[in-house]
Design a protein around this motif. Structure first.
Motif: not given
Length: 361
Positions: A112-139
């Motif tokens: 597993a890999g974890l990423g946390f972001v603090r002090n950020n602005h609006h990041y758009g669509s949640c699915a955009y980031y979750a789906m970044m794992a798909l081309p790597h055959d990851m959840i």
């Protein structure tokens, strides 16, 4: 607004126009590309509330000094399994994309890999980031906190955001499973639209500022009302869970500290936080076995007897994939108001009007 009354623009043309607009406003080309890619992703999937309509608001926040115009994103902590990124109150997709890229890279070297972001602005669509794992055959998993829009169950004051999350899992012969939801019954934008149109809203959407059910859209939102969470106390609990992951644990703002995107009265940064997760399916089960099992699950869902009047059962994310295919082929329907805003912003930096289509093709 019906699609017939919208203006049709090729997705690639719209993406280039929005990117050129940010670059001419002195945003670094790479950062402009990442930001616009997220917005166009939403437009193509039919999530217009998170598409290019947000661009004018982002630029207004930059002009008012509420959003950084220069990249101040920094990694503040990192090890083999996780990274913490400070967004620097810059364009939200920049730091969020970095965090998810890091999470995927770390999962490749383990489980597993974890990423946390603090002090950020609006990041758009949640699915955009979750789906970044798909081309790597990851959840993939992504969540974000927001400014308070809901009260705790039994409360009468905004304290909890309708904090969204997305979960994406690969499949074999079927499209991936993609769940992308916020935790209020209905988006605040729908209530604002009802107020603008002089319409009532259904009971169960919102409470007034005294915590009483209302069908008055103004009382239910813009006059200090409260959005209701999905599933009552269960949705409230899930929203707090997201705030713990994306705000408390990430070291970002949480609860009432998180500012509103359209709140220009506050001079504080938004302070939103995010949590990203990538799971290495191959390391846990093996990707072939997992995809076969996902296909079996989807087939079971698809084979359920249909309720009367229902033509089809959808798997989460299926509708958005179909809209993406259609809009990639036919073009993106954009409201005339949004087109006018984009072209006014473009004219201010010397861009010609955006090229339009006569309709879907």
């Amino acid at each position: 607004m019906a699609e017939q009354s919208k203006i049709w623009i090729d997705g690639g043309v719209l993406k280039q126009y929005a990117t050129d607009l940010l670059v001419r406003r002195n945003i670094a080309p790479a950062d402009a590309a990442v930001t616009v890619d997220n917005l166009i992703f939403a437009d193509l999937r039919g999530i217009d509330t998170h598409g290019v309509m947000r661009l004018a608001l982002y630029l207004e926040r930059i002009d008012r000094g509420l959003l950084a115009a220069e990249n101040r994103v920094a990694i503040v902590r990192e090890n083999d399994g996780m990274v913490v990124v400070d967004g620097g109150n810059y364009l939200g997709p920049v730091a969020a994309t970095l965090a998810m890229e890091k999470a995927v890279a770390k999962a490749k070297n383990g489980v597993a890999g974890l990423g946390f972001v603090r002090n950020n602005h609006h990041y758009g669509s949640c699915a955009y980031y979750a789906m970044m794992a798909l081309p790597h055959d990851m959840i993939g998993f992504s969540c974000s906190n927001t400014t308070p829009l809901m009260a705790p169950t039994g409360g009468a004051r905004r304290l909890v955001g309708n904090n969204p999350f997305a979960f994406a899992a690969p499949a074999g012969k079927y499209r991936p499973f993609v769940l992308d939801i916020a935790l209020s019954v209905v988006a605040g934008g729908k209530i604002l639209l009802a107020e603008k149109n002089g319409q009532k809203i259904p009971y169960g959407w919102a409470l007034d500022k005294n915590g009483q059910p209302t069908d008055d859209p103004r009382a239910g939102f813009s006059d200090g009302g409260l959005l209701l969470p999905i599933g009552g106390h269960k949705g409230y609990g899930m929203a707090v869970m997201v705030d713990i992951l994306a705000g408390v644990l990430a070291g970002s703002a949480f609860g009432t500290e998180v500012q509103g995107l359209a709140d220009f009265a506050s001079t504080k940064p938004l302070g939103t936080g995010h949590c990203m997760v990538a799971l290495n399916v191959e390391a846990i089960l093996g990707i072939r076995a997992f995809k076969d099992r996902m296909d079996a699950l989807i087939e079971e869902i698809k084979s359920v007897p249909l309720a009367e009047g229902v033509e089809r059962v959808y798997v989460p994310g299926e509708i958005e994939f179909e809209v993406h295919e259609k809009r990639s082929r036919e073009g993106v329907p954009v409201s005339p108001k949004v087109v006018a805003e984009l072209e006014a912003l473009g004219a201010s930096v010397g861009l010609p009007p955006v090229e339009k289509r006569s309709g879907p093709v």
